[in-house]
Design an enzyme around this catalytic site. Structure first.
Site, mmCIF file in Angstrom:
data_model
loop_
_atom_site.group_PDB
_atom_site.id
_atom_site.type_symbol
_atom_site.label_atom_id
_atom_site.label_comp_id
_atom_site.label_asym_id
_atom_site.label_seq_id
_atom_site.Cartn_x
_atom_site.Cartn_y
_atom_site.Cartn_z
ATOM 1 N N CYS A 45 1.150 -1.377 -0.071
ATOM 2 C CA CYS A 45 -0.210 0.117 -0.095
ATOM 3 C C CYS A 45 0.680 1.264 0.268
ATOM 4 O O CYS A 45 0.787 2.281 -0.493
ATOM 5 C CB CYS A 45 -1.156 -0.581 1.391
ATOM 6 S SG CYS A 45 -0.476 -0.484 2.987
ATOM 7 N N ASP A 169 -7.701 4.907 -1.279
ATOM 8 C CA ASP A 169 -7.404 3.127 -0.377
ATOM 9 C C ASP A 169 -6.518 2.842 -1.236
ATOM 10 O O ASP A 169 -7.276 2.410 -2.658
ATOM 11 C CB ASP A 169 -8.422 2.752 0.009
ATOM 12 C CG ASP A 169 -8.160 1.839 0.750
ATOM 13 O OD1 ASP A 169 -6.811 0.916 0.759
ATOM 14 O OD2 ASP A 169 -8.894 1.570 1.839
ATOM 15 N N HIS A 171 -5.595 -0.288 -1.336
ATOM 16 C CA HIS A 171 -6.126 -1.987 -0.984
ATOM 17 C C HIS A 171 -7.133 -2.421 -1.942
ATOM 18 O O HIS A 171 -6.986 -3.353 -1.747
ATOM 19 C CB HIS A 171 -6.350 -1.717 0.820
ATOM 20 C CG HIS A 171 -5.651 -1.088 1.155
ATOM 21 N ND1 HIS A 171 -4.995 0.185 1.659
ATOM 22 C CD2 HIS A 171 -4.230 -2.270 2.297
ATOM 23 C CE1 HIS A 171 -3.949 -0.316 2.317
ATOM 24 N NE2 HIS A 171 -3.227 -1.050 2.315
#
Length: 216
Positions: A45, A169, A171
């Site tokens: 990440c 994000d 992810h």
């Protein structure tokens, strides 16, 4: 440039009506797990958020430097002697400090590092982020949480009931559909400061450079 979705924060569902909103200025690509076929699930990440910031540099600075791969990022950190040679081709994560080093190396641009000891102290950096997006408008890297996860911060909203950060994000795993899809599934969202983990530390990396269209 990369075939990835660009400026995913621009979904109309993300509009904030009351209060003041300060956003990233300029274009960027959304990098996330597996987006280039490289399997970094569970540890990449920080690299993906760095790549997102690097894409912003490529779009908005006359640098001619392309977005580095995860392997190239690891090579840079070894060359800088921040990491040992065993770091190459490993699955070791990186945080805001390493992001700062790579940005400085690739683009000769300094970054400001902000450390917050506990999530319940995030309110203390509201002015810092407001000033950053107002003055520079570059994407911010935020590392922390109990699992040391990283995320991109593309803006801050200061309303009557507190402040929220615009989180991108990295992810996400899958083929991007639309900006609205990513918002509906929480991969880009407004997150209130009070919703961050109070028991966790947070480190932020703020590149000290403006988009060319923001320079006055």
């Amino acid at each position: 440039m990369s075939g990835l979705l660009t400026n995913i924060h621009e979904s109309k569902e993300l509009l904030k009506d009351s209060g003041n909103t300060y956003l990233v200025s300029g274009n960027y690509d959304y990098y996330h797990y597996l987006c280039d076929g490289f399997d970094d699930r569970g540890w990449g990440c920080g690299y993906r958020t760095l790549q997102t910031i690097c894409s912003w540099m490529t779009y908005n600075q006359s640098c001619g430097t392309q977005v580095p791969s995860i392997t190239e990022i690891q090579e840079i950190l070894v060359q800088l002697e921040d990491k040992p040679k065993s770091f190459l081709k490993s699955r070791q994560w990186i945080g805001s400090f390493e992001v700062c080093l790579v940005i400085d190396k690739l683009y000769d641009i300094p970054c400001k590092i902000v450390h917050v000891n506990h999530g319940d102290e995030l309110q203390t950096i509201v002015d810092v982020l407001v000033n950053h997006f107002d003055k520079f408008g570059s994407p911010v890297m935020m590392g922390g949480d109990i699992d040391a996860s990283s995320k991109g911060i593309m803006g801050i909203h200061v309303g009557h009931n507190g402040a929220s950060l615009l989180v991108v994000d990295p992810h996400y795993v899958g083929k991007e559909k639309t900006k609205e899809f990513l918002f509906a599934n929480g991969w880009v969202k407004w997150q209130r400061l009070t919703d961050f983990l109070s028991s966790s530390f947070y480190n932020l990396c703020l590149p000290q450079v403006k988009a060319q269209n923001k320079i006055r």
